[in-house]
Design a protein around this motif. Structure first.
Motif, mmCIF file in Angstrom:
data_model
loop_
_atom_site.group_PDB
_atom_site.id
_atom_site.type_symbol
_atom_site.label_atom_id
_atom_site.label_comp_id
_atom_site.label_asym_id
_atom_site.label_seq_id
_atom_site.Cartn_x
_atom_site.Cartn_y
_atom_site.Cartn_z
ATOM 1 N N LEU A 1 -2.250 -17.371 13.909
ATOM 2 C CA LEU A 1 -2.532 -18.800 13.818
ATOM 3 C C LEU A 1 -2.276 -19.414 15.185
ATOM 4 C CD1 LEU A 1 -3.232 -21.122 11.868
ATOM 5 C CD2 LEU A 1 -0.791 -21.408 11.500
ATOM 6 N N THR A 2 -3.292 -20.087 15.746
ATOM 7 C CA THR A 2 -3.107 -20.704 17.065
ATOM 8 C C THR A 2 -2.755 -22.171 16.889
ATOM 9 O OG1 THR A 2 -5.474 -21.184 17.210
ATOM 10 C CG2 THR A 2 -4.712 -19.125 18.185
ATOM 11 N N PHE A 3 -1.901 -22.653 17.790
ATOM 12 C CA PHE A 3 -1.454 -24.038 17.730
ATOM 13 C C PHE A 3 -1.358 -24.565 19.159
ATOM 14 C CE2 PHE A 3 2.307 -26.967 17.673
ATOM 15 C CZ PHE A 3 1.672 -28.011 17.049
ATOM 16 N N ASP A 4 -2.098 -25.616 19.459
ATOM 17 C CA ASP A 4 -2.127 -26.208 20.800
ATOM 18 C C ASP A 4 -1.009 -27.240 20.908
ATOM 19 O OD1 ASP A 4 -2.711 -27.203 23.262
ATOM 20 O OD2 ASP A 4 -4.773 -27.795 22.796
ATOM 21 N N THR A 5 0.125 -26.800 21.474
ATOM 22 C CA THR A 5 1.280 -27.692 21.566
ATOM 23 C C THR A 5 1.024 -28.841 22.535
ATOM 24 O OG1 THR A 5 2.241 -26.230 23.229
ATOM 25 C CG2 THR A 5 2.976 -25.929 20.962
ATOM 26 N N LEU A 6 0.266 -28.588 23.607
ATOM 27 C CA LEU A 6 -0.003 -29.649 24.574
ATOM 28 C C LEU A 6 -0.818 -30.775 23.931
ATOM 29 C CD1 LEU A 6 0.238 -30.699 27.455
ATOM 30 C CD2 LEU A 6 -1.816 -29.399 28.037
ATOM 31 N N ASP B 1 0.353 -40.589 22.610
ATOM 32 C CA ASP B 1 -0.636 -41.657 22.471
ATOM 33 C C ASP B 1 -0.324 -42.556 21.274
ATOM 34 O OD1 ASP B 1 -1.894 -40.590 24.663
ATOM 35 O OD2 ASP B 1 -3.506 -39.618 23.520
ATOM 36 N N ALA B 2 0.383 -41.995 20.310
ATOM 37 C CA ALA B 2 0.751 -42.778 19.130
ATOM 38 C C ALA B 2 2.054 -43.548 19.349
ATOM 39 C CB ALA B 2 0.892 -41.869 17.928
ATOM 40 N N GLY B 3 2.679 -43.380 20.524
ATOM 41 C CA GLY B 3 3.870 -44.152 20.830
ATOM 42 C C GLY B 3 5.176 -43.398 20.712
ATOM 43 N N VAL B 4 5.133 -42.111 20.495
ATOM 44 C CA VAL B 4 6.349 -41.307 20.395
ATOM 45 C C VAL B 4 6.797 -40.962 21.817
ATOM 46 C CG1 VAL B 4 7.316 -39.142 19.524
ATOM 47 C CG2 VAL B 4 5.621 -40.380 18.175
ATOM 48 N N GLU B 5 8.115 -41.007 22.026
ATOM 49 C CA GLU B 5 8.642 -40.673 23.356
ATOM 50 C C GLU B 5 8.321 -39.222 23.706
ATOM 51 O OE1 GLU B 5 12.763 -41.519 23.919
ATOM 52 O OE2 GLU B 5 12.616 -43.451 22.892
ATOM 53 N N GLU B 6 8.212 -38.954 25.016
ATOM 54 C CA GLU B 6 7.820 -37.622 25.512
ATOM 55 C C GLU B 6 8.766 -36.521 25.026
ATOM 56 O OE1 GLU B 6 5.574 -35.083 28.349
ATOM 57 O OE2 GLU B 6 5.401 -37.256 28.389
ATOM 58 N N LYS B 7 10.085 -36.729 25.159
ATOM 59 C CA LYS B 7 11.062 -35.707 24.758
ATOM 60 C C LYS B 7 10.976 -35.424 23.256
ATOM 61 C CE LYS B 7 14.631 -35.818 28.242
ATOM 62 N NZ LYS B 7 16.059 -35.870 28.485
ATOM 63 N N GLN B 8 10.821 -36.485 22.478
ATOM 64 C CA GLN B 8 10.742 -36.315 21.035
ATOM 65 C C GLN B 8 9.441 -35.586 20.666
ATOM 66 O OE1 GLN B 8 11.053 -39.923 18.770
ATOM 67 N NE2 GLN B 8 11.214 -38.836 16.830
ATOM 68 N N ALA B 9 8.349 -35.926 21.327
ATOM 69 C CA ALA B 9 7.062 -35.282 21.058
ATOM 70 C C ALA B 9 7.141 -33.791 21.400
ATOM 71 C CB ALA B 9 5.958 -35.949 21.866
ATOM 72 N N GLU B 10 7.775 -33.457 22.527
ATOM 73 C CA GLU B 10 7.926 -32.050 22.909
ATOM 74 C C GLU B 10 8.803 -31.296 21.922
ATOM 75 O OE1 GLU B 10 9.380 -32.124 26.910
ATOM 76 O OE2 GLU B 10 7.439 -32.735 27.749
ATOM 77 N N ALA B 11 9.883 -31.939 21.470
ATOM 78 C CA ALA B 11 10.773 -31.299 20.494
ATOM 79 C C ALA B 11 10.038 -31.044 19.177
ATOM 80 C CB ALA B 11 12.003 -32.172 20.259
ATOM 81 N N GLN B 12 9.243 -32.004 18.732
ATOM 82 C CA GLN B 12 8.473 -31.831 17.494
ATOM 83 C C GLN B 12 7.444 -30.710 17.645
ATOM 84 O OE1 GLN B 12 6.738 -35.352 15.875
ATOM 85 N NE2 GLN B 12 8.665 -36.484 15.850
ATOM 86 N N ALA B 13 6.797 -30.671 18.811
ATOM 87 C CA ALA B 13 5.797 -29.627 19.055
ATOM 88 C C ALA B 13 6.447 -28.250 19.042
ATOM 89 C CB ALA B 13 5.087 -29.872 20.381
ATOM 90 N N THR C 1 7.335 -23.184 16.143
ATOM 91 C CA THR C 1 8.237 -22.171 15.587
ATOM 92 C C THR C 1 7.955 -21.951 14.105
ATOM 93 O OG1 THR C 1 9.951 -22.788 17.168
ATOM 94 C CG2 THR C 1 10.658 -21.554 15.231
ATOM 95 N N VAL C 2 7.760 -23.032 13.373
ATOM 96 C CA VAL C 2 7.477 -22.927 11.940
ATOM 97 C C VAL C 2 6.147 -22.226 11.709
ATOM 98 C CG1 VAL C 2 6.910 -24.264 9.882
ATOM 99 C CG2 VAL C 2 8.861 -24.915 11.276
ATOM 100 N N LEU C 3 5.130 -22.609 12.456
ATOM 101 C CA LEU C 3 3.815 -22.010 12.270
ATOM 102 C C LEU C 3 3.789 -20.544 12.680
ATOM 103 C CD1 LEU C 3 1.499 -24.926 13.455
ATOM 104 C CD2 LEU C 3 1.938 -24.167 11.116
ATOM 105 N N LYS C 4 4.589 -20.183 13.656
ATOM 106 C CA LYS C 4 4.637 -18.791 14.112
ATOM 107 C C LYS C 4 5.155 -17.891 12.993
ATOM 108 C CE LYS C 4 5.768 -18.145 18.356
ATOM 109 N NZ LYS C 4 6.560 -18.058 19.593
ATOM 110 N N GLY C 5 6.124 -18.368 12.235
ATOM 111 C CA GLY C 5 6.691 -17.569 11.151
ATOM 112 C C GLY C 5 5.941 -17.699 9.841
ATOM 113 N N SER C 6 5.008 -18.653 9.734
ATOM 114 C CA SER C 6 4.350 -18.888 8.447
ATOM 115 C C SER C 6 3.343 -17.815 8.079
ATOM 116 C CB SER C 6 3.662 -20.259 8.446
ATOM 117 O OG SER C 6 2.570 -20.255 9.358
#
Length: 100
Positions: free
Chosen positions: A4-9, A17-29, A34-39
């Motif tokens: 399964l491929t996932f484009d984190t960038l 673009d939706a207003g989430v801070e950069e650090k938080q967006a990177e942490a969520q990505a 990680t979740v998708l890699k194990g799914s």
């Protein structure tokens, strides 16, 4: 197994673009990657299912063969014991007939 491929960038960009801070967006990505890699683990493919069906058919065939061999062996034992019982009864009757 299907990867399964996932484009984190792109995901981070969408969140920014939706207003989430950069650090938080990177942490969520990172967390989502990680979740998708194990799914994908433990998911059966069509080839896995095909192999499993083939193995089941082989086991069924072996079970039928074993069952028929077991039945034949049981019949031999029953017939043998029947002859033994008959011989024993005839021997007892012959001994009793001599005594009388």
């Amino acid at each position: 197994m299907t990867a399964l491929t996932f484009d984190t960038l792109a995901y981070v960009k969408t969140l920014r673009d939706a207003g989430v801070e950069e650090k938080q967006a990177e942490a969520q990505a990172s967390a989502l990657a990680t979740v998708l890699k194990g799914s994908g683990e433990g998911v059966a493919t069509k080839a896995d299912i095909h192999d499993l069906k083939r193995d089941i058919e082989l086991l069924k065939a072996e079970s039928k063969k074993d069952l028929s061999e077991t039945k034949a062996e049981l019949i031999r034992w029953v017939v043998g014991i029947g002859f033994l019982q008959s011989a024993l009864i005839i021997g007892i009757l012959a001994k009793v007939a001599k005594v009388i």
